[in-house]
Design a protein around this motif. Structure first.
Motif, PDB file in Angstrom:
ATOM      1  N   UNK A  17       0.855  -1.183   0.000  1.00  0.00           N
ATOM      2  CA  UNK A  17       0.000   0.000   0.000  1.00  0.00           C
ATOM      3  C   UNK A  17       0.889   1.230   0.000  1.00  0.00           C
ATOM      4  N   UNK A  18       0.721   2.069  -1.006  1.00  0.00           N
ATOM      5  CA  UNK A  18       1.528   3.274  -1.129  1.00  0.00           C
ATOM      6  C   UNK A  18       0.759   4.462  -0.582  1.00  0.00           C
ATOM      7  N   UNK A  19       1.086   4.840   0.650  1.00  0.00           N
ATOM      8  CA  UNK A  19       0.398   5.971   1.263  1.00  0.00           C
ATOM      9  C   UNK A  19       0.723   7.277   0.582  1.00  0.00           C
ATOM     10  N   UNK A  20       1.983   7.445   0.148  1.00  0.00           N
ATOM     11  CA  UNK A  20       2.390   8.688  -0.494  1.00  0.00           C
ATOM     12  C   UNK A  20       1.668   8.953  -1.793  1.00  0.00           C
ATOM     13  N   UNK A  21       1.433   7.878  -2.577  1.00  0.00           N
ATOM     14  CA  UNK A  21       0.740   8.034  -3.854  1.00  0.00           C
ATOM     15  C   UNK A  21      -0.730   7.613  -3.779  1.00  0.00           C
ATOM     16  N   UNK A  22      -1.146   7.101  -2.632  1.00  0.00           N
ATOM     17  CA  UNK A  22      -2.553   6.787  -2.385  1.00  0.00           C
ATOM     18  C   UNK A  22      -3.090   5.702  -3.318  1.00  0.00           C
ATOM     19  N   UNK A  23      -2.371   4.600  -3.434  1.00  0.00           N
ATOM     20  CA  UNK A  23      -2.877   3.458  -4.191  1.00  0.00           C
ATOM     21  C   UNK A  23      -2.299   2.156  -3.652  1.00  0.00           C
ATOM     22  N   UNK A  24      -2.943   1.052  -3.993  1.00  0.00           N
ATOM     23  CA  UNK A  24      -2.404  -0.289  -3.776  1.00  0.00           C
ATOM     24  C   UNK A  24      -1.669  -0.716  -5.033  1.00  0.00           C
ATOM     25  N   UNK A  25      -0.650  -1.536  -4.867  1.00  0.00           N
ATOM     26  CA  UNK A  25       0.049  -2.042  -6.040  1.00  0.00           C
ATOM     27  C   UNK A  25       0.400  -3.504  -5.844  1.00  0.00           C
ATOM     28  N   UNK A  26       0.275  -4.253  -6.927  1.00  0.00           N
ATOM     29  CA  UNK A  26       0.695  -5.649  -6.979  1.00  0.00           C
ATOM     30  C   UNK A  26       1.696  -5.785  -8.109  1.00  0.00           C
ATOM     31  N   UNK A  27       2.836  -6.406  -7.822  1.00  0.00           N
ATOM     32  CA  UNK A  27       3.818  -6.728  -8.850  1.00  0.00           C
ATOM     33  C   UNK A  27       3.874  -8.244  -8.988  1.00  0.00           C
ATOM     34  N   UNK A  28       3.714  -8.728 -10.207  1.00  0.00           N
ATOM     35  CA  UNK A  28       3.919 -10.140 -10.496  1.00  0.00           C
ATOM     36  C   UNK A  28       5.100 -10.213 -11.449  1.00  0.00           C
ATOM     37  N   UNK A  29       6.158 -10.893 -11.035  1.00  0.00           N
ATOM     38  CA  UNK A  29       7.370 -10.984 -11.842  1.00  0.00           C
ATOM     39  C   UNK A  29       7.663 -12.445 -12.146  1.00  0.00           C
ATOM     40  N   UNK A  52      13.563   9.559 -20.866  1.00  0.00           N
ATOM     41  CA  UNK A  52      13.674   8.154 -21.260  1.00  0.00           C
ATOM     42  C   UNK A  52      12.292   7.598 -21.613  1.00  0.00           C
ATOM     43  N   UNK A  53      12.129   6.988 -22.776  1.00  0.00           N
ATOM     44  CA  UNK A  53      10.812   6.480 -23.159  1.00  0.00           C
ATOM     45  C   UNK A  53      10.289   5.372 -22.244  1.00  0.00           C
ATOM     46  N   UNK A  54      11.193   4.648 -21.583  1.00  0.00           N
ATOM     47  CA  UNK A  54      10.767   3.563 -20.708  1.00  0.00           C
ATOM     48  C   UNK A  54      10.673   3.952 -19.244  1.00  0.00           C
ATOM     49  N   UNK A  55      10.685   5.243 -18.956  1.00  0.00           N
ATOM     50  CA  UNK A  55      10.616   5.690 -17.563  1.00  0.00           C
ATOM     51  C   UNK A  55       9.217   5.467 -16.999  1.00  0.00           C
ATOM     52  N   UNK A  56       9.134   5.368 -15.688  1.00  0.00           N
ATOM     53  CA  UNK A  56       7.836   5.403 -15.016  1.00  0.00           C
ATOM     54  C   UNK A  56       7.894   6.455 -13.922  1.00  0.00           C
ATOM     55  N   UNK A  57       6.751   7.010 -13.601  1.00  0.00           N
ATOM     56  CA  UNK A  57       6.652   8.024 -12.557  1.00  0.00           C
ATOM     57  C   UNK A  57       5.461   7.689 -11.665  1.00  0.00           C
ATOM     58  N   UNK A  58       5.667   7.741 -10.367  1.00  0.00           N
ATOM     59  CA  UNK A  58       4.617   7.448  -9.402  1.00  0.00           C
ATOM     60  C   UNK A  58       3.830   8.722  -9.139  1.00  0.00           C
ATOM     61  N   UNK A  59       2.560   8.701  -9.494  1.00  0.00           N
ATOM     62  CA  UNK A  59       1.700   9.870  -9.339  1.00  0.00           C
ATOM     63  C   UNK A  59       0.638   9.602  -8.281  1.00  0.00           C
ATOM     64  N   UNK A  60      -0.152  10.624  -7.983  1.00  0.00           N
ATOM     65  CA  UNK A  60      -1.232  10.470  -7.015  1.00  0.00           C
ATOM     66  C   UNK A  60      -2.352   9.612  -7.593  1.00  0.00           C
TER      67      UNK A  60
END
Length: 251
Positions: free
Chosen positions: A81-93, A171-179
């Motif tokens: 749970x990301x409190x700073x960005x206010x979302x849940x996240x699941x990573x499956x690798x 970078x085209x493959x960058x990601x950014x954590x937003x609200x």
């Protein structure tokens, strides 16, 4: 348990404290992991080593868990749970063989597509994404990568902590954590109904702005796919940037 890097990573983002982790894990388990497979389970309050994959559901259904990691020989499943960005996240690798686009589409369609708490998901080449988002010169040195010609910027910290870091902003493959969401461009993406209000656009506007080689259609949820599959290098930089602009505007 294996600690080798995995080929592909599926990111799932949803409303904070509302993603049904047990349901998503169950579908992944039944589709990809034999019941007798031994895995490890780790959370702040529970640690289980070398237990059967079939026992995980009992743990998830019987405890209030804010973060977890399940490790197997060829996969990693994590939730937080990301409190700073206010979302849940699941990573499956896992390997590209396991996390085929068809499997990811089935997983999302059967568990999340109609869930009002589902925001977005995307499938990426884990190594490409990692390299596109490295900014620390020490990481480049540790990996034996050259920094020649790379744009640099300040880390924004006051003296004496200020230093130059690699600027990944273009970078085209960058990601950014937003609200409430993650800004990313990927070869396969899925969007819940809440995504559009969060970023302030509509599927129709996105569809109009996407290039012709990108498929974008509604099937339980909105789905995006490119003809060349998962992005794995800079050869598709222009296409990656066009998808990002269509979804998130000039960023």
């Amino acid at each position: 348990m294996s600690s080798e890097p995995h080929d592909y990573a599926l990111w799932i983002i949803g409303r904070r404290r509302h993603l049904d982790v047990s349901q998503i894990w169950s579908h992944f388990h039944y589709a990809c992991i034999p019941d007798q497979t031994l895995v490890s389970f780790r959370s702040p309050d529970i640690t289980r080593n070398s237990i059967k994959a079939s026992q995980i559901e009992q743990i998830l259904d019987g405890a209030l868990i804010q973060s977890l990691e399940i490790l197997g020989v060829d996969f990693r499943f994590s939730y937080g749970q990301s409190g700073g960005q206010n979302y849940d996240r699941i990573f499956v690798e896992s390997s590209s063989f396991v996390l085929a686009p068809e499997l990811c589409d089935e997983l999302i369609s059967e568990t999340l597509a109609n869930d009002p708490n589902f925001t977005q998901a995307h499938l990426v080449d884990a190594n490409y994404q990692h390299l596109q988002n490295i900014f620390d010169p020490l990481q480049f040195k540790a990996l034996g990568l050259s920094m020649d010609g790379l744009p640099m910027k300040s880390n924004g910290l006051p003296f004496p902590l200020e230093q130059k870091i690699v600027d990944t902003d273009l970078n085209p493959g960058r990601y950014r954590l937003r609200q409430g969401y993650v800004e990313a461009s990927a070869g396969y993406m899925w969007f819940g109904e809440s995504f559009w209000s969060i970023i302030g656009t509509t599927p129709e506007n996105v569809q109009e702005a996407l290039p012709e080689e990108v498929s974008f259609h509604l099937d339980k949820c909105w789905k995006l796919a490119v003809a060349n599959g998962v992005f794995c290098n800079l050869k598709t930089s222009a296409l990656q940037n066009k998808i990002r602009r269509a979804l998130f505007g000039e960023v």
